[in-house]
Design an enzyme around this catalytic site. Structure first.
Site, PDB file in Angstrom:
ATOM      1  N   ARG A   1     -45.106  27.134 -30.199  1.00  0.00           N
ATOM      2  CA  ARG A   1     -44.179  26.030 -29.932  1.00  0.00           C
ATOM      3  C   ARG A   1     -44.549  25.323 -28.633  1.00  0.00           C
ATOM      4  O   ARG A   1     -44.409  24.107 -28.516  1.00  0.00           O
ATOM      5  CB  ARG A   1     -42.733  26.497 -29.934  1.00  0.00           C
ATOM      6  CG  ARG A   1     -42.327  27.351 -28.760  1.00  0.00           C
ATOM      7  CD  ARG A   1     -40.841  27.727 -28.856  1.00  0.00           C
ATOM      8  NE  ARG A   1     -40.363  28.233 -27.608  1.00  0.00           N
ATOM      9  CZ  ARG A   1     -40.112  29.516 -27.356  1.00  0.00           C
ATOM     10  NH1 ARG A   1     -40.285  30.416 -28.293  1.00  0.00           N
ATOM     11  NH2 ARG A   1     -39.660  29.890 -26.181  1.00  0.00           N
ATOM     12  N   HIS A   2     -45.053  26.073 -27.660  1.00  0.00           N
ATOM     13  CA  HIS A   2     -45.436  25.467 -26.391  1.00  0.00           C
ATOM     14  C   HIS A   2     -46.718  24.651 -26.543  1.00  0.00           C
ATOM     15  O   HIS A   2     -46.838  23.565 -25.984  1.00  0.00           O
ATOM     16  CB  HIS A   2     -45.576  26.528 -25.305  1.00  0.00           C
ATOM     17  CG  HIS A   2     -44.317  27.288 -25.079  1.00  0.00           C
ATOM     18  ND1 HIS A   2     -43.117  26.680 -24.749  1.00  0.00           N
ATOM     19  CD2 HIS A   2     -44.059  28.611 -25.156  1.00  0.00           C
ATOM     20  CE1 HIS A   2     -42.180  27.597 -24.624  1.00  0.00           C
ATOM     21  NE2 HIS A   2     -42.717  28.772 -24.876  1.00  0.00           N
TER      22      HIS A   2
ATOM     23  N   CYS B   1     -45.483  16.801  -0.574  1.00  0.00           N
ATOM     24  CA  CYS B   1     -45.003  15.668   0.216  1.00  0.00           C
ATOM     25  C   CYS B   1     -43.633  16.061   0.759  1.00  0.00           C
ATOM     26  O   CYS B   1     -43.239  17.218   0.665  1.00  0.00           O
ATOM     27  CB  CYS B   1     -44.995  14.356  -0.581  1.00  0.00           C
ATOM     28  SG  CYS B   1     -43.777  14.208  -1.899  1.00  0.00           S
ATOM     29  N   GLY B   2     -42.911  15.119   1.303  1.00  0.00           N
ATOM     30  CA  GLY B   2     -41.622  15.444   1.897  1.00  0.00           C
ATOM     31  C   GLY B   2     -40.672  16.128   0.935  1.00  0.00           C
ATOM     32  O   GLY B   2     -40.077  17.164   1.243  1.00  0.00           O
ATOM     33  N   THR B   3     -40.534  15.559  -0.259  1.00  0.00           N
ATOM     34  CA  THR B   3     -39.653  16.141  -1.270  1.00  0.00           C
ATOM     35  C   THR B   3     -40.405  16.742  -2.443  1.00  0.00           C
ATOM     36  O   THR B   3     -39.826  17.502  -3.217  1.00  0.00           O
ATOM     37  CB  THR B   3     -38.695  15.074  -1.848  1.00  0.00           C
ATOM     38  OG1 THR B   3     -39.486  14.071  -2.502  1.00  0.00           O
ATOM     39  CG2 THR B   3     -37.824  14.462  -0.770  1.00  0.00           C
ATOM     40  N   GLY B   4     -41.667  16.375  -2.606  1.00  0.00           N
ATOM     41  CA  GLY B   4     -42.441  16.780  -3.777  1.00  0.00           C
ATOM     42  C   GLY B   4     -42.268  15.816  -4.937  1.00  0.00           C
ATOM     43  O   GLY B   4     -43.032  15.857  -5.895  1.00  0.00           O
ATOM     44  N   ILE B   5     -41.294  14.935  -4.841  1.00  0.00           N
ATOM     45  CA  ILE B   5     -40.999  14.032  -5.954  1.00  0.00           C
ATOM     46  C   ILE B   5     -42.077  12.967  -6.108  1.00  0.00           C
ATOM     47  O   ILE B   5     -42.668  12.816  -7.183  1.00  0.00           O
ATOM     48  CB  ILE B   5     -39.605  13.382  -5.784  1.00  0.00           C
ATOM     49  CG1 ILE B   5     -38.512  14.448  -5.818  1.00  0.00           C
ATOM     50  CG2 ILE B   5     -39.379  12.328  -6.873  1.00  0.00           C
ATOM     51  CD1 ILE B   5     -37.141  13.956  -5.387  1.00  0.00           C
ATOM     52  N   GLY B   6     -42.327  12.218  -5.051  1.00  0.00           N
ATOM     53  CA  GLY B   6     -43.277  11.114  -5.150  1.00  0.00           C
ATOM     54  C   GLY B   6     -44.666  11.560  -5.556  1.00  0.00           C
ATOM     55  O   GLY B   6     -45.293  10.975  -6.445  1.00  0.00           O
TER      56      GLY B   6
ATOM     57  N   HIS C   1     -44.658  27.826 -20.143  1.00  0.00           N
ATOM     58  CA  HIS C   1     -44.250  26.915 -21.215  1.00  0.00           C
ATOM     59  C   HIS C   1     -45.017  25.601 -21.231  1.00  0.00           C
ATOM     60  O   HIS C   1     -45.228  25.035 -22.305  1.00  0.00           O
ATOM     61  CB  HIS C   1     -42.759  26.592 -21.100  1.00  0.00           C
ATOM     62  CG  HIS C   1     -41.875  27.758 -21.357  1.00  0.00           C
ATOM     63  ND1 HIS C   1     -40.511  27.635 -21.499  1.00  0.00           N
ATOM     64  CD2 HIS C   1     -42.140  29.089 -21.502  1.00  0.00           C
ATOM     65  CE1 HIS C   1     -39.976  28.831 -21.719  1.00  0.00           C
ATOM     66  NE2 HIS C   1     -40.954  29.729 -21.716  1.00  0.00           N
TER      67      HIS C   1
ATOM     68  N   ASP D   1     -49.310  14.527   1.741  1.00  0.00           N
ATOM     69  CA  ASP D   1     -49.154  13.355   2.591  1.00  0.00           C
ATOM     70  C   ASP D   1     -48.707  13.833   3.970  1.00  0.00           C
ATOM     71  O   ASP D   1     -48.647  15.037   4.239  1.00  0.00           O
ATOM     72  CB  ASP D   1     -48.199  12.325   1.969  1.00  0.00           C
ATOM     73  CG  ASP D   1     -46.731  12.710   2.038  1.00  0.00           C
ATOM     74  OD1 ASP D   1     -46.397  13.843   2.466  1.00  0.00           O
ATOM     75  OD2 ASP D   1     -45.892  11.871   1.670  1.00  0.00           O
ATOM     76  N   HIS D   2     -48.394  12.891   4.820  1.00  0.00           N
ATOM     77  CA  HIS D   2     -47.997  13.204   6.196  1.00  0.00           C
ATOM     78  C   HIS D   2     -46.728  14.058   6.271  1.00  0.00           C
ATOM     79  O   HIS D   2     -46.548  14.822   7.198  1.00  0.00           O
ATOM     80  CB  HIS D   2     -47.795  11.908   6.986  1.00  0.00           C
ATOM     81  CG  HIS D   2     -46.825  10.991   6.327  1.00  0.00           C
ATOM     82  ND1 HIS D   2     -47.169  10.185   5.253  1.00  0.00           N
ATOM     83  CD2 HIS D   2     -45.506  10.755   6.561  1.00  0.00           C
ATOM     84  CE1 HIS D   2     -46.112   9.494   4.863  1.00  0.00           C
ATOM     85  NE2 HIS D   2     -45.089   9.829   5.640  1.00  0.00           N
TER      86      HIS D   2
END
Length: 146
Positions: A133-134, A65-70, A98, A8-9
């Site tokens: 397991r993974h 993005c700004g934080t990577g979260i969204g 993993h 994003d921007h």
């Protein structure tokens, strides 16, 4: 290896730097936008990158993005995507080993560019462990998508 990238921007300049680095190293980069710092909605770009990965046009994806979260939340809403938001190389290595993550998320406002470049290298060079397991846990994640 082909890598789809989207942003994003809030992460336009990081995308340009990382894209340039990858291309100089011989990777093919599929740029899914955006191509300016004009405000846009990150879910649109997360979807564009995810579609390239799911269609096998790209081997892996990187979203910023700004934080990577969204943008990571948006990418993870798409069936078949396992997007890991990473702020260090250990996270990048483990999300590939993993979780067999197929998209990496980064934040321009939260992580320095040199660290992001190291994270990208670790992410794209680390294979999935294929540990039983993974594989079982990834199958359970896929079941949640149904």
């Amino acid at each position: 290896m082909k890598i789809a990238m989207a942003n994003d921007h809030g992460a336009y300049s990081y995308k340009l730097e990382i894209k340039k680095m990858l291309e100089q190293e011989g990777y093919t980069v599929i740029d899914c936008g955006t191509n300016s710092e004009e405000s846009v909605d990150y879910p649109d770009y997360a979807k564009a990158c995810a579609e390239k990965v799911l269609s096998k046009e790209a081997d892996l994806g990187i979203v910023l993005c700004g934080t990577g979260i969204g943008i990571s939340i948006a990418a993870n809403k798409i069936k078949g995507i396992r997007c890991g938001l990473c702020t260090n190389t250990t996270m990048a290595r483990l999300t590939r080993e993993h979780n067999d993550a197929n998209i990496l998320a980064l934040g321009q406002r939260t992580t320095g560019i040199e660290t992001c470049k190291d994270i990208v290298h670790t992410f794209i060079k680390t294979p999935f462990s294929n540990g039983e397991r993974h594989k079982q846990r990834i199958e359970k994640i896929s079941e949640l998508e149904k």
